[in-house]
Design an enzyme around this catalytic site. Structure first.
Site, short mmCIF file in Angstrom:
data_model
loop_
_atom_site.label_atom_id
_atom_site.label_comp_id
_atom_site.label_asym_id
_atom_site.label_seq_id
_atom_site.Cartn_x
_atom_site.Cartn_y
_atom_site.Cartn_z
CE LYS A 1 24.80 24.40 11.40
NZ LYS A 1 24.70 23.35 12.25
N GLY B 1 35.50 25.44 12.25
CA GLY B 1 35.08 24.08 11.93
C GLY B 1 36.17 23.27 11.16
CB SER B 2 36.48 20.06 9.64
OG SER B 2 35.44 19.98 8.58
CB THR B 3 40.40 22.11 6.34
OG1 THR B 3 41.32 22.70 7.39
CG2 THR B 3 41.06 22.60 5.01
N GLY C 1 34.81 23.84 5.54
CA GLY C 1 35.29 25.40 5.08
C GLY C 1 35.43 25.22 3.63
CD GLU D 1 40.02 28.47 14.42
OE1 GLU D 1 40.56 27.34 14.01
OE2 GLU D 1 39.28 28.31 15.52
CB CYS E 1 41.17 24.23 15.79
SG CYS E 1 41.14 25.71 16.77
CD GLU F 1 42.15 19.54 12.97
OE1 GLU F 1 42.24 20.25 13.69
OE2 GLU F 1 41.29 19.70 12.02
#
Length: 498
Positions: free
Chosen positions: A192, A245-247, A250, A267, A301, A398
């Site tokens: 995707k 992507g972002s935490t 995730g 990641e 990141c 972040e």
């Protein structure tokens, strides 16, 4: 300076934008996604998301290929296809790089480097591994059956159908980082694209067909993360999710993946430190520390967004970084002189500006504040904050923008505690001429990667990934291949011991 896209890029933008499912180009049946050039605030294309039925079709096609044409290819033949894909990437680097720049605003030179020196290199590296995947054999110690001659053989098999979800900040590299090891391992994929930068994915799908990749081994879909990404994470036909992507996202993927307990690699975000001691080569540190944060306009990141400076050299480095940053041209990525492109969206620009205001309200001072720009596009210039202390939001969270926080320290132990005092643990660097101190501090930094007198030294061979809330698992290197393999142990009774 306004530069028009090339004829080849224009033709691609104006052409049809479709999904690749089971080797066939199909129109998306979901909602439309308007693709914006963030440097100009203009819509440059529209793609249609996949429907949930089309996701099912893509997963079924990947499953069929897993047990069909793709599975019948040996490792050497898989490697040949991946090598051919790398050749095509290098041959089309100008077009792919330009489309990336139009899609996410990245400076053109950086975009081309992502294609030629990251994506192509990853495909070549894992093409070499495809023929070298092997198990082992050994004689176990079976004290409960001492009279039997037993041999154990292990196999390393593909984990299955992989759902790959990639971010918008470097699409060619991020897609290669999922595709190359997964395909080398013998897995099949449904990938995707990021809804904010989906176009390069279609070029990759074209190259897959040209490289001779079997139908269904690689499938491309578009969609929004909140619906299509979530559906992939929950899909019972997907054996593994590989996400960058972002935490926050995730965490949601992990929750959705519990339905069939699929494997997940993540990641995620980072708040990486750049640690500078008084004996460091400051002429090297100053530009490196600046670019550790400002590269990709801070939208990466591993950005070195926390600059830990020993008190003895704090003021000199702050002044040097501010002076250097003022030389960095901010503008349209198609301009060859541009070093910092735009934020990906108006929303991200507003988020970054909010963080700067919060930092100032908490006591930080701007040694360099070039945040706002007039005119079209979502631009934020390089910002350098001083007076930042551990625990401030700008030091803990972040930002994903060109905002560098300088933090003064005197004591090594206190500094290391602060370095490890965020939820993240992705990257970092230590700058000193004292190798014993460099290794000592590097070992104490709780992150998946630490550089000594270099920041974010990534290569196809070097494992990369996060600790704590920066992720699960490793990418790149042999470890990146392991994440797409499963081990089977076969115990063979050879009869009574002679």
């Amino acid at each position: 300076m306004t530069i028009a896209p090339s004829a080849a890029a224009r033709a691609f933008l104006d052409g049809p934008h479709r999904l690749l499912i089971g080797g066939e180009w199909v129109e998306g049946e979901g909602r439309g996604i308007a693709v914006e050039n963030p440097a100009r605030g203009e819509i440059i294309a529209e793609v249609r998301a996949a429907s949930l039925d089309q996701l099912d079709q893509a997963v079924s096609a990947a499953r069929s290929a897993l047990h069909g044409d793709w599975s019948r290819l040996g490792g050497r033949d898989r490697g040949v296809i991946l090598d051919r894909f790398a050749d095509l990437l290098e041959a089309r680097a100008d077009l792919i790089g330009e489309v990336m720049t139009l899609d996410n605003g990245s400076p053109l030179l950086s975009s081309r480097m992502v294609v030629q020196h990251l994506a192509a290199e990853l495909f070549r590296y894992y093409a070499g591994w495809a023929s070298k995947i092997a198990g082992e054999s050994f004689q176990p110690s079976l004290t409960a059956r001492p009279t039997l001659d037993i041999m154990v053989a292990t196999t390393r098999d593909p984990i299955g159908v992989v759902g790959a979800i990639v971010p918008w900040n470097a699409p060619p590299g991020m897609m290669a980082l999922k595709m190359a090891p997964a395909l080398a391992a013998g897995c099949t994929l449904v990938l995707k694209t990021a809804e904010l930068a989906p176009l390069v994915g279609e070029l990759f799908a074209q190259l897959w067909i040209e490289a001779g990749g079997p139908a269904g081994a690689f499938n491309l879909i578009h969609g929004h993360g909140e619906d299509m990404g979530a559906a992939m994470a929950a899909h019972p036909g997907i054996d593994k999710i590989a996400f960058t992507g972002s935490t926050a996202v995730g965490r949601r993927i992990v929750e959705a993946a519990t339905g069939n307990l699929k494997k997940v690699s993540l990641e995620l975000g980072g708040k990486s430190p750049v640690i500078v001691f008084p004996d460091a080569d400051l002429d090297a540190v100053i530009p490196a520390a600046a670019m550790a944060c400002y590269l990709s306009t801070g939208q990466q990141c591993m950005a070195g967004s926390r600059l830990f400076l020993h008190a003895d050299i704090h003021d000199r480095v702050v002044e040097g970084v501010a002076t250097f940053a003022r030389t960095l041209k901010v503008g349209d990525g198609l301009d060859p002189a541009t070093v910092l492109g735009p934020m990906i969206s108006a929303r991200q620009k507003a988020r970054v500006l909010d963080y700067i205001d919060i930092a100032k309200a908490e006591g930080a001072t701007a040694a360099l504040d070039s945040a706002t720009f007039d005119g079209p596009g979502h631009f934020v210039g390089p910002v350098l904050l001083t007076g930042v202390s551990p625990g401030m939001r700008i030091e803990q969270e972040e930002v994903f923008g060109p905002v560098l926080s300088a933090i003064r320290f005197d004591d090594e132990d206190t500094m290391v505690d602060a370095v490890n005092g965020t939820p993240y643990g992705l990257s970092g660097s230590v700058w000193t001429r004292d190798i014993a101190r460099a290794l000592r501090v590097a070992k104490r930094v709780d992150s998946g990667q630490v550089g000594i007198n270099i920041h974010a030294a990534m290569s196809a061979e070097t494992p990369f990934g996060g600790n704590r809330q920066s992720g699960w698992g490793r990418e790149f290197g042999r470890e990146g291949l392991d994440g797409y393999l499963k081990t089977k142990a076969i115990s063979i009774n050879l009869g009574p011991k002679p």
